[in-house]
Write an enzyme that holds these catalytic residues in place. Structure first.
Site, mmCIF file in Angstrom:
data_model
loop_
_atom_site.group_PDB
_atom_site.id
_atom_site.type_symbol
_atom_site.label_atom_id
_atom_site.label_comp_id
_atom_site.label_asym_id
_atom_site.label_seq_id
_atom_site.Cartn_x
_atom_site.Cartn_y
_atom_site.Cartn_z
ATOM 1 N N MET A 256 11.861 9.255 -3.437
ATOM 2 C CA MET A 256 11.312 9.060 -4.769
ATOM 3 C C MET A 256 10.626 7.713 -4.839
ATOM 4 O O MET A 256 11.185 6.698 -4.429
ATOM 5 C CB MET A 256 12.436 9.150 -5.805
ATOM 6 N N GLU A 291 5.594 7.903 0.058
ATOM 7 C CA GLU A 291 6.170 7.242 -1.112
ATOM 8 C C GLU A 291 5.496 5.900 -1.376
ATOM 9 O O GLU A 291 5.295 5.514 -2.534
ATOM 10 C CB GLU A 291 7.683 7.071 -0.932
#
Length: 849
Positions: A256, A291
């Site tokens: 994330m 990411e």
């Protein structure tokens, strides 16, 4: 958009937020079962709003207090949040809530992982932390104070101040709530630094559990490569003083991109030669880059609403694919990307889960983190770059960053920068975002009086909710070869815009051999009559490496189809063609390994279905086994020498060149095992000093007489390494004989080390089992029952993981009536489960439609 928990959300219903946020201050007093969260949020009315009602999302929160400008607030609690009467001006909202991280098994919001506090807020997890307008078009700077006795306290941005039992973080960049992150626990850092091209020194840290710090070096180097590449290729510099990564064992996704504090599934950070394979090293490199690239394509510029998810994800996937192509073999990277697209996204497009790259509606947004949004979204960006050219693409991206920095934007905003840069009208191209399904490109040809003509016809089959399809803009890269193998037309991009279109090439002395869709220039399926000799010719001579591989793949499918439907023998032309590639030392070993990889069983099932043949999973498995053995026999004299020649001396390195050799060495080992029942593989297993060699040997040994003892040896060696043990579970169900695969999976599910609440371990067994196509589709339905049982069980603990597993049933309409009936029965059993989550109910409803 403020739906109740079961309401369908529509793109067409978007309205701007009633209130905007200028500043967020959060204080966390951490305790496993009773964490207190105090919020101070400065709101102001949004002049663009059409609805002035004050609404904050919230889920699973115990409201302790709420104040507006220091006075108690009169709030109305709703199922999905709260409302209150607020002034028609700027005001300060203060609230305190209590949450229970220890009980949060869904791993959304704030939860515990092995004693560590961590968060996952995308897409709608922040509402499980405090009351807030939890939507991506509300952006604000955050100040966060964390109070805890944990030794390491982390949040977004840069550290502001700290003392015994507390730390304060400041993130100056406005962000939506889904990018919020917090981590607290007993962690150690692997640290380094990066100096940007403008001279700013960035502190880099990878935070891990004690004992894992010696497995971070590769991830750190990948991060620094990504930072340098983004500067060189896109002109994007990092914009904070520190960049932190945290490795977490319990995580629903791969990673994330939270601003300044990326949280990663530990599987995609931790690597050492003894515990990680070459493909895992490559995935770590790609995911670290993905990411990091989100810092600009996702964070600095985010999506207006979740229907625009493909904007940040499709673009960032495309960027990480470019990065991997530059770091490794561009040709092999493209092959791998297309294989992944076809295995996941083409299957999605062909079934009841088909949806546009930008969906029109959803019930649960977590169900739309799909291959269509990610992989097909990346292909759409690639087509756009092909159509406008490299220079215009870069200028358009520069304009995108300049124009929309700090904004939440839409697909229309994205395409507008290309229109403004190039002067092109992209209204027809926009259909790639709104039409579901994989276009079919039918090709016919003629050669007359020295002119060669290609006739194209495009069609897209109906998909749920979309029966009529309009013509797409399809960039078709083609080349023409002379019968002697010389190229008479280098790669040329034909732009198809009509339902039917023809392109002519005059002045040719001989009828050429066409190489169509070079580099896989568009995510379409090409149908064209081509004989065995032509496929073999292109495999031998095509200058485009993707189409060279594609020709071998198509030839393999033709051979397997004949073996399955007509009980034909393996075609010697195919075997000879593969042998020539395998033994060609001028070719990249990784490319040779990909060519030796026969079409998979699921791929063949779809191929037969497309040809209006009902696929028999057992017949497909048997034919593929027979063809593999025939290839081993064809290469028998050369295999030992080729296997030995691909050995890499010296210490292990995950660099592309030695990894390519090990890929071909593994391919040859699999063929040799067909001939010697695993004797060489057992010696390689015992002698291996790296996981790539050891796991390659283990995989081919599982179905041999050496299987049980080798699995036991592997378990004894690695039973204390949680990530390696995932591979131990997976390899057994993937390589199990299909006739007993469900029983193997059931036995492993009873193993004391099957910690099923951990998403990695759950996927390592249950999802991996479903990839054993003949075992999963066993005629008695045992495979379906096994998976359905675990979907029901997991749904009660972690709906997101359970719902994503439902994808394995998406191809139900391919199969015979008995299998379809059994799959439907299991889906209906799942639907009837008491307390079924919205996530899983939406998936089963779509599958049953």
């Amino acid at each position: 958009m403020k739906p109740s928990s079961s309401q369908t959300v529509f793109l067409s219903d978007y309205t701007p937020p009633a209130h905007l946020v200028d500043q967020v201050k959060l204080t966390f007093v951490l305790a496993p079962e009773r964490t207190r969260v105090r919020s101070e949020i400065r709101f102001r009315p949004n002049a663009q709003a059409t609805d002035s009602r004050f609404f904050l999302h919230g889920s699973g929160l115990r409201l302790v207090s709420a104040r507006i400008d220091g006075e108690p607030a009169d709030v109305t609690l709703l199922e999905n949040g709260l409302t209150a009467q607020v002034p028609d001006r700027a005001f300060l909202w203060e609230a305190e809530v209590e949450i229970d991280p220890a009980a949060n098994t869904a791993l959304e919001g704030l939860y515990m992982s092995n004693g560590m506090y961590c968060t996952q807020c995308e897409a709608e997890g922040f509402r499980k932390i405090t009351y807030y307008p939890d939507r991506p078009d509300v952006m604000a700077p955050f100040d966060v104070r964390i109070e805890s006795d944990a030794p390491v306290l982390l949040s977004n941005g840069t550290p502001h101040s700290a003392g015994p039992g507390w730390a304060q973080w400041h993130d100056p960049w406005p962000k939506p709530s889904y990018l919020f992150a917090l981590v607290a626990g007993n962690l150690v850092a692997h640290s380094d630094a990066f100096t940007t091209r403008s001279g700013q020194k960035i502190a880099l840290n990878i935070w891990v559990r004690p004992g894992d710090e010696n497995k971070c070096a590769f991830a750190m180097e990948a991060l620094k490569k990504a930072m340098k590449w983004d500067e060189d290729t896109y002109g994007r510099e990092y914009d904070l003083e520190v960049f932190n990564i945290v490795a977490v064992d319990d995580f629903n996704m791969g990673a994330m991109e939270n601003k300044g504090l990326n949280i990663f599934n530990s599987k995609f950070v931790l690597a050492s030669p003894e515990t990680a394979t070459d493909p895992l090293y490559e995935r770590i490199e790609g995911i670290i880059a993905h990411e990091y690239f989100h810092n600009w394509t996702g964070n600095r510029i985010t999506c207006r609403d979740w229907f625009q998810l493909c904007l940040k994800e499709g673009l960032t996937v495309y960027r990480d694919q470019q990065f991997t192509a530059d770091m490794r073999s561009a040709a092999v990277t493209r092959i791998d990307d297309v294989m992944r697209l076809r295995e996941t996204q083409f299957t999605e497009d062909a079934g009841p889960l088909a949806h546009p790259v930008r969906p029109e509606s959803f019930v649960e947004i977590n169900n739309f983190y799909t291959a269509t949004v990610y992989e097909k979204g990346a292909e759409v960006v690639g087509m756009l770059k092909t159509l406008v050219g490299d220079d215009a693409y870069r200028r358009a991206l520069d304009l995108y960053f300049d124009r929309h920095d700090g904004q939440a934007v839409t697909i229309e905003d994205w395409l507008k920068v290309f229109e403004d840069t190039t002067g092109r009208d992209l209204s027809q191209f926009r259909r790639w975002y709104s039409q579901a399904g994989t276009p079919r490109l039918h090709v016919e040809e003629e050669f007359r009086n020295g002119t060669y003509t290609l006739h194209f016809r495009q069609e897209t089959p109906p998909t749920p909710g979309q029966d009529e399809k309009l013509p797409q803009v399809i960039p078709v890269a083609v080349g023409l070869l002379n019968p002697n193998g010389d190229e008479v037309l280098p790669t040329t991009v034909l732009e198809m815009t009509e339902a039917e279109q023809s392109f002519s090439f005059p002045g040719l002395a001989n009828r050429p051999v066409p190489s169509i869709l070079r580099g896989f220039s568009a995510p379409v399926i090409v149908t064209r009559q081509a004989g065995t000799q032509e496929r073999a010719f292109l495999l031998a001579h095509d200058s485009d490496p993707f189409n060279r591989w594609e020709s071998g793949r198509a030839l393999g499918k033709t051979v397997l189809c004949s073996m399955i439907t007509d009980d034909a023998d393996p075609d010697p032309v195919f075997l000879d063609a593969l042998a020539r590639v395998a033994l060609d030392d001028a070719l990249d070993p990784a490319f040779r390994a990909r060519v030796l990889q026969l079409p998979g069983e699921d791929d063949m099932a779809q191929t037969l279905h497309d040809a209006s043949v009902v696929p028999d999973p057992d017949a497909i498995h048997a034919a593929r086994e027979r063809l593999t053995l025939a290839l081993a026999e064809r290469l028998r004299p050369d295999l030992p020498g080729l296997h030995g020649a691909m050995a890499v001396p010296g210490p292990y390195s995950p660099a592309p060149e030695p990894a390519a050799k090990r890929a071909l060495r593994a391919a040859t080992l699999g063929l040799i095992t067909r001939l010697d029942e695993g004797a060489l593989a057992r010696r390689q297993f015992d002698a291996a000093d790296n996981m790539t060699e050891q796991l390659a040997a283990l995989g081919v040994l599982v179905p041999t007489p050496h299987g049980a003892e080798t699995l036991a040896a592997f378990y004894r060696q690695w039973k204390d390494d949680r990530l390696v043990m995932d591979s131990w579970f997976s390899v057994q169900v993937i390589r199990a004989e299909p006739s007993r695969a469900p029983e193997v999976a059931q036995a492993l599910a009873r193993h004391e080390d099957f910690t099923w609440r951990n998403p990695n371990r759950f996927r390592a067994l249950v999802h991996a089992f479903a990839s054993n196509a003949a075992g999963f589709h066993r005629a008695d339905g045992a495979g379906y029952r096994f998976v359905a049982d675990w979907i029901i069980r997991m749904d009660a603990a972690n709906p997101q993981v359970a719902a994503r597993l439902c994808n394995v049933f998406s191809a139900l309409k391919r199969y015979d009536a008995d299998r379809q009936a059994m799959i439907r029965a299991e889906l209906e059993r799942i639907q009837a489960s008491p307390g079924l989550s919205l996530d899983t109910r939406e998936m089963t409803t779509r599958l049953l439609s």
